[in-house]
Design an enzyme around this catalytic site. Sequence first.
Site, PDB file in Angstrom:
ATOM      1  N   HIS B 213       0.806  -1.212   0.000  1.00 11.03           N
ATOM      2  CA  HIS B 213       0.000   0.000   0.000  1.00 11.03           C
ATOM      3  C   HIS B 213       0.844   1.270   0.000  1.00 11.03           C
ATOM      4  O   HIS B 213       0.326   2.357  -0.192  1.00 11.03           O
ATOM      5  CB  HIS B 213      -0.957  -0.030   1.192  1.00 11.03           C
ATOM      6  CG  HIS B 213      -2.112  -0.957   0.950  1.00 11.03           C
ATOM      7  ND1 HIS B 213      -3.292  -0.900   1.635  1.00 11.03           N
ATOM      8  CD2 HIS B 213      -2.256  -1.975   0.072  1.00 11.03           C
ATOM      9  CE1 HIS B 213      -4.107  -1.837   1.194  1.00 11.03           C
ATOM     10  NE2 HIS B 213      -3.483  -2.513   0.251  1.00 11.03           N
ATOM     11  N   SER B 217      -0.442  -1.176  -6.126  1.00 12.22           N
ATOM     12  CA  SER B 217      -0.234  -2.363  -6.953  1.00 12.22           C
ATOM     13  C   SER B 217       0.457  -2.004  -8.256  1.00 12.22           C
ATOM     14  O   SER B 217       0.268  -0.906  -8.788  1.00 12.22           O
ATOM     15  CB  SER B 217      -1.586  -3.005  -7.278  1.00 12.22           C
ATOM     16  OG  SER B 217      -2.225  -3.414  -6.104  1.00 12.22           O
ATOM     17  N   LYS B 241     -14.763  -7.850  -7.495  1.00  9.52           N
ATOM     18  CA  LYS B 241     -13.998  -8.712  -8.405  1.00  9.52           C
ATOM     19  C   LYS B 241     -13.310  -9.837  -7.617  1.00  9.52           C
ATOM     20  O   LYS B 241     -13.295 -10.993  -8.052  1.00  9.52           O
ATOM     21  CB  LYS B 241     -12.965  -7.867  -9.143  1.00  9.52           C
ATOM     22  CG  LYS B 241     -12.399  -8.541 -10.355  1.00  9.52           C
ATOM     23  CD  LYS B 241     -11.543  -7.574 -11.147  1.00  9.52           C
ATOM     24  CE  LYS B 241     -10.824  -8.299 -12.262  1.00  9.52           C
ATOM     25  NZ  LYS B 241     -10.020  -7.409 -13.070  1.00  9.52           N
ATOM     26  N   ASP B 242     -12.766  -9.479  -6.467  1.00  6.14           N
ATOM     27  CA  ASP B 242     -12.144 -10.499  -5.616  1.00  6.14           C
ATOM     28  C   ASP B 242     -13.178 -11.504  -5.116  1.00  6.14           C
ATOM     29  O   ASP B 242     -12.894 -12.699  -5.018  1.00  6.14           O
ATOM     30  CB  ASP B 242     -11.442  -9.842  -4.414  1.00  6.14           C
ATOM     31  CG  ASP B 242     -10.105  -9.232  -4.809  1.00  6.14           C
ATOM     32  OD1 ASP B 242      -9.679  -9.440  -5.960  1.00  6.14           O
ATOM     33  OD2 ASP B 242      -9.494  -8.542  -3.976  1.00  6.14           O
ATOM     34  N   GLU B 285       5.446 -33.871  -0.898  1.00  8.39           N
ATOM     35  CA  GLU B 285       4.199 -33.336  -1.438  1.00  8.39           C
ATOM     36  C   GLU B 285       4.498 -32.637  -2.759  1.00  8.39           C
ATOM     37  O   GLU B 285       5.592 -32.117  -2.965  1.00  8.39           O
ATOM     38  CB  GLU B 285       3.600 -32.347  -0.429  1.00  8.39           C
ATOM     39  CG  GLU B 285       2.962 -33.030   0.762  1.00  8.39           C
ATOM     40  CD  GLU B 285       1.608 -33.627   0.428  1.00  8.39           C
ATOM     41  OE1 GLU B 285       1.573 -34.738  -0.136  1.00  8.39           O
ATOM     42  OE2 GLU B 285       0.588 -32.983   0.725  1.00  8.39           O
TER      43      GLU B 285
END
Lengths: 262, 428, 183
Positions: B213, B217, B241-242, B285
Amino acid sequence: MLRHKFIIFFAAATISGFFSNVVNSAGVAVKPGEEAWTTNGVFGSFDRKQLKRGWQVYNEVCAGCHSIRLIYYRNLAEMGFSPNEIKKIAGSVEVPAGPNEDGETHKDDEPIMRPGKAFDRVVSPYANKIAARVANGGALPPDLSLMTKARINGANYVHALLTGFKEAPSGFKLSDGMHYNPYYPGGQIAMAAPLSAEAVEYSDGTKATVEQMSKDVTAFLIWTAEPELEERKRLGIKVIFFLIIFTAMLFAVKRQIWSRLK
Amino acid sequence: MTKPTWKNPVVKWIDHRLPIFTFIDHSAIQHPTPRNLNYFWNFGSLLGFILVVMIASGIILSMNYTANASLAFDSVERIMRDVNYGWLIRYVHMNGASMFFIVVYLHIFRGLYYGSYKQPRELLWIIGILIFLTMMATAFLGYVLPWGQMSFWGATVITNLFSVIPFFGDTIVTWLWSGFSVDNPTLNKFFSLHYLLPFIIFGLVFIHLWALHTHGSNNPTGIDVKGDKDEIPFHPYYTVKDAFGLGFFLVIFLGFVFFAPNFFGEPDNYIEANPLVTPPHIVPEWYFLPYYAILRAVPDNFIDVWGWLPVIIPAKTAGVICMFASILLLAALPWLDTSKVRSANYRPTYFWLYWIFLINTIILGFVGAKPAEGAWLLIGRLSTLYYFLHLLVLIPLVGRFEKTKPLPDSISSSVISVSTKDEEPANA
Amino acid sequence: MVTTSQDKKKETVDDTKRDFLLYSTYTVGAVGALAAAWPFIDSMNPSKDVLALASTELDLSSVEEGQSITAMWRGKPVFIRKRTADEIKLAKSIKLSELKDPQSDGDRVQKDQWLVLVGICTHLGCIPSGQKGGDVKGDFNGWFCPCHGSHYDTSGRIRKGPAPKNLDVPPYRFTNETNIIIG
């Protein structure tokens, strides 16, 4: 555009790679065939009659050597046994009673026993792993509770193994006391073919062929490994259905809100 | 950005003393965000969601789990069979770990493609790598807890890696085990650490967001924000959107949980740990496979190749060093990459290098699942070589010689030109 | 820009549509979140293995008159007493008006001979004494709680001391003369 084609190819390659299981199985063994289990697929469920037959096969054939220690007698209710039937089944075995009022666990060198109860684990054939090995010429009969989850392609493997005993092909070097089975890694297994025709007598009239008994006991072992399977799939259908609708709604809201920007 | 005025007297009272509502308003509501972010920018918030799900399901599991070598396996099976919805919570936790890594890899490769690690976001990137490393440690520790065969032997193999440390190796491994083999004390310790690390990740995530922040972005064009026209408030545009992305993700995630819960797992881990029997193939894994491939790719005759080097670094050590270097080198990427242009969309040569690197990493993953012999070993070695070639040679060079495409004038102009040409929505 | 009345109307319709979609999505989301919370909450309810032990079955054939046994039921002691004729008589003779927590003996037993109680003092949860022959049984020949001096009678009723209520009677049933299922 080359770039786009490339990305599509790449995505396809990744997805196909993902779904062809990345892990290869142990040893050289014949791949088991695909059987149509009632538990297969999104809507799969248990056939309760088959589970009961499988329990009978386990009890009369397998239980001599193999334990299913993760199963309690109370769990049999999920297969459709009534509380009274469970009480009878559990009551027919004996379990160590633990210390009595005088603090004794043994009398005349014999452990003090009590009849089994619904909350007891299904009794194991041997007291411990060492006793199991000694009784089986050094080989340890594995616990079967999780067998269909603990092998690759578990259910098909168990069924293939149970029905796959054969004469060893000429040239195959079979060790002493071992039996030929192409589905077992390495081709030789300490267990002799456990099933023979009419080894059990089904009360529902089903003909006890080796194929039938093997399928029944495998279905039973799918249940012992994943008793939650039915509940899981039924809940899953509802959840996924809900989520698809909810996601579609979110998509519509998203479009609406973003349309303000134009 | 305006300072909000609060109408609710309680909110006002609190905010005057602890401006938490102003903070939320600034960082999650008004926060100005480039208007052209595509769906690859969904993964950050998605990872935050998964972290919360993992912590919540983990806490519930720990209420029923017993960290004791003779009880752990059965306690997990009790969760699966007797605890109400225990099977669901355990499968969510188990598959959640795999989802965590899928999404984090997408997040990382998004950053690599769009040059998100470049000035002024170097620290943001490095903190991200720290989070990734902590995640790997957490996942490894968590995998030991069910005390199955793979848990036990995975723990044995990985902890033994530390035996290569010169002089102190054996002492360190004994310390890691709190004994002379992986056993009950090891399990207890791993459980404690597995519970601790997620909260450290949580703290790191806050620092990650703080750094994010500070400069905002990155975006698909990779160019800086030039004015108000380039940005939109985070809420409602990116919240919705998220949320949509989250819904889509949940369909896939819960699809695995309900219909293929053991897809990512190893059958061997449904066999209780047995210190006397090693499984025929010990595989980590899936999310560790590329690093496992690098570990095994380094030749045993490394000594002959390097001549004088083994004095400092014995043969077995080289593989371990390469494995750790493969991740740590990523932290140096902001300085290894010499190009001023961020986004691969405007870097024609880097575009191809990026995709080759990505495919190479996936190949390493496949190799990691195969026995280290024959053709697989050769492919593993070539891929390992290329991995380092990419980071250490190609990336620094390409930035110097590449002829980049012309950048758009501003974020808003790039959006408008796209939407008029292809009639795609503004966010495409 | 001049907006006509028709434009305005269209906008309102659009707004209503938008709000409807938004709020129904909120609602569906809230329902989903609540449903998702349920497995986590329910996981803390008693599990199947705990419920399997929620009832205790006992054979009382070896208990003699005047004797008490203590059984465990749901993690608590249960007192089972085969009362003598005198004890029964004593329990029945008391007037309800003299009791702190009035309850007739008949309401507290299924069979006169068998008294079944949760052996936890209703004051602060101590275990009263009086199960064994030599124990202090209190002024009323039943049970005595050593923590704060509560006296219980031969029906497990509070007679003296700080306890507010009679000893609880657990749910139980006899399957035959001497076989009892508690819970």
